[in-house]
Design a protein around this motif. Structure first.
Motif, short mmCIF file in Angstrom:
data_model
loop_
_atom_site.label_atom_id
_atom_site.label_comp_id
_atom_site.label_asym_id
_atom_site.label_seq_id
_atom_site.Cartn_x
_atom_site.Cartn_y
_atom_site.Cartn_z
N ASP A 63 0.98 -1.58 -0.07
CA ASP A 63 -0.01 -0.21 0.18
C ASP A 63 0.85 0.88 -0.14
OD1 ASP A 63 -2.15 -2.08 0.39
OD2 ASP A 63 -2.72 -1.10 1.96
N GLY A 64 0.32 1.38 -1.06
CA GLY A 64 1.38 3.34 -1.25
C GLY A 64 1.59 3.96 -2.32
N PHE A 65 2.73 4.74 -2.53
CA PHE A 65 2.34 4.89 -4.04
C PHE A 65 3.78 5.42 -4.85
CE2 PHE A 65 -0.08 8.11 -1.21
CZ PHE A 65 -0.94 8.81 -2.02
N TYR A 66 3.73 4.90 -6.07
CA TYR A 66 4.32 4.11 -6.88
C TYR A 66 5.02 5.03 -7.84
CZ TYR A 66 4.55 -0.51 -4.38
OH TYR A 66 3.99 -1.80 -3.63
N LEU A 67 5.90 5.64 -8.11
CA LEU A 67 6.81 6.26 -9.06
C LEU A 67 8.31 5.58 -9.87
CD1 LEU A 67 8.82 8.68 -6.65
CD2 LEU A 67 6.32 9.42 -8.43
N GLU A 68 7.88 6.08 -10.96
CA GLU A 68 9.43 5.44 -12.50
C GLU A 68 10.27 6.48 -12.58
OE1 GLU A 68 10.23 2.81 -15.80
OE2 GLU A 68 8.27 3.14 -15.48
N GLY A 96 1.11 5.88 -10.05
CA GLY A 96 -0.56 5.45 -9.39
C GLY A 96 0.34 5.23 -7.54
N GLU A 97 -1.39 5.16 -6.79
CA GLU A 97 -0.97 5.11 -6.02
C GLU A 97 -2.03 3.29 -5.43
OE1 GLU A 97 -3.56 5.62 -1.56
OE2 GLU A 97 -4.25 7.01 -3.34
N SER A 98 -1.32 2.30 -4.56
CA SER A 98 -1.95 0.42 -4.53
C SER A 98 -2.71 0.99 -2.96
CB SER A 98 -0.78 -0.11 -4.97
OG SER A 98 -1.00 -0.85 -4.36
N ARG A 99 -3.41 -0.03 -3.74
CA ARG A 99 -4.36 -0.14 -1.75
C ARG A 99 -4.82 -1.50 -2.01
NH1 ARG A 99 -8.32 4.86 -1.75
NH2 ARG A 99 -7.42 6.33 -1.27
N ASN A 100 -4.60 -2.47 -0.78
CA ASN A 100 -4.99 -4.21 -0.73
C ASN A 100 -5.12 -4.62 -1.76
OD1 ASN A 100 -6.24 -3.56 2.00
ND2 ASN A 100 -8.43 -2.30 0.72
N GLY A 101 -3.37 -4.17 -2.64
CA GLY A 101 -2.74 -4.91 -3.55
C GLY A 101 -3.59 -4.70 -5.49
N LYS A 102 -3.76 -3.79 -5.77
CA LYS A 102 -4.75 -3.23 -6.58
C LYS A 102 -4.70 -1.78 -6.43
CE LYS A 102 -8.40 -6.47 -6.75
NZ LYS A 102 -7.85 -7.83 -7.53
N TRP A 103 -4.52 -1.42 -7.57
CA TRP A 103 -4.22 0.66 -8.48
C TRP A 103 -5.37 0.58 -8.47
CZ3 TRP A 103 0.29 1.43 -8.87
CH2 TRP A 103 1.82 0.90 -9.11
N VAL A 104 -5.15 2.23 -7.93
CA VAL A 104 -6.40 3.58 -7.53
C VAL A 104 -6.45 3.88 -8.59
CG1 VAL A 104 -7.31 5.58 -6.14
CG2 VAL A 104 -5.65 3.17 -4.96
N ASN A 105 -5.66 4.86 -9.03
CA ASN A 105 -5.91 4.97 -10.42
C ASN A 105 -5.40 4.22 -11.98
OD1 ASN A 105 -3.34 5.03 -9.72
ND2 ASN A 105 -2.81 7.50 -10.53
N LYS A 106 -6.29 4.48 -13.28
CA LYS A 106 -6.02 3.63 -14.39
C LYS A 106 -4.51 4.36 -15.06
CE LYS A 106 -9.18 1.32 -12.66
NZ LYS A 106 -8.84 -0.29 -12.03
N GLU A 107 -4.79 4.84 -14.91
CA GLU A 107 -3.43 5.99 -15.93
C GLU A 107 -2.62 6.90 -15.37
OE1 GLU A 107 -3.32 5.37 -19.52
OE2 GLU A 107 -4.85 4.22 -19.39
N PRO A 108 -1.11 5.98 -15.56
CA PRO A 108 0.15 6.32 -15.33
C PRO A 108 -0.15 7.73 -15.64
CG PRO A 108 1.01 5.26 -16.74
CD PRO A 108 -0.41 5.26 -17.08
N ILE A 109 0.46 9.64 -14.49
CA ILE A 109 0.53 10.33 -14.36
C ILE A 109 2.06 11.02 -15.57
CG2 ILE A 109 0.23 12.80 -13.86
CD1 ILE A 109 -1.51 11.42 -11.82
N VAL A 110 2.87 11.46 -15.97
CA VAL A 110 4.23 11.67 -16.49
C VAL A 110 4.75 13.28 -16.06
CG1 VAL A 110 5.37 12.37 -18.29
CG2 VAL A 110 3.93 10.61 -18.84
N HIS A 111 5.56 13.30 -15.26
CA HIS A 111 5.44 14.32 -15.27
C HIS A 111 7.53 14.67 -15.35
CE1 HIS A 111 5.92 17.79 -12.39
NE2 HIS A 111 7.60 17.24 -12.22
N ILE A 112 6.97 15.89 -16.60
CA ILE A 112 8.31 16.59 -16.78
C ILE A 112 8.79 18.12 -16.85
CG2 ILE A 112 9.94 16.52 -19.33
CD1 ILE A 112 7.38 14.31 -20.68
N ALA A 113 9.88 18.31 -15.70
CA ALA A 113 9.53 19.64 -15.43
C ALA A 113 10.09 20.60 -16.85
CB ALA A 113 11.02 19.41 -14.41
N ASP A 114 10.57 21.73 -17.40
CA ASP A 114 10.48 22.67 -18.03
C ASP A 114 12.73 22.69 -16.75
OD1 ASP A 114 8.98 22.50 -19.12
OD2 ASP A 114 7.78 24.29 -18.10
N HIS A 115 13.32 23.11 -17.91
CA HIS A 115 14.54 23.61 -17.65
C HIS A 115 15.06 24.75 -16.93
CE1 HIS A 115 16.69 19.63 -18.95
NE2 HIS A 115 16.22 19.62 -19.95
#
Length: 74
Positions: free
Chosen positions: A13-18, A55-74
């Motif tokens: 249970d928690g949040f996953y990033l790549e 996304g966030e995982s609770r009880n072994g399942k994903w809470v949201n369906k789509e990953p969010i891409v975060h690209i910062a500007d230089h």
């Protein structure tokens, strides 16, 4: 050497990033147990890396369906 695992890994249970190098196809996956720790990690890496919030995982399942891409500007 043993047999490979046949059972899929359980998600904590928690949040996953790549975290990826800019322009790379793959990176490392990170786990953070709270949203505050996830946001702190994003702040730490956003200047030099591409960040994908898987996304966030609770009880072994994903809470949201789509990953969010975060690209910062230089």
């Amino acid at each position: 050497m043993g047999r490979p695992a046949t059972k899929p890994a359980k998600l904590k249970d928690g949040f996953y990033l790549e975290i990826r190098n800019r322009g790379a196809k793959d990176g490392i996956k990170l786990y953070r147990d709270t949203k505050a720790k996830m946001l702190r990690t994003i702040k730490e890496y956003e200047r030099v890396k591409d960040i994908i919030i898987l996304g966030e995982s609770r009880n072994g399942k994903w809470v949201n369906k789509e990953p969010i891409v975060h690209i910062a500007d230089h």
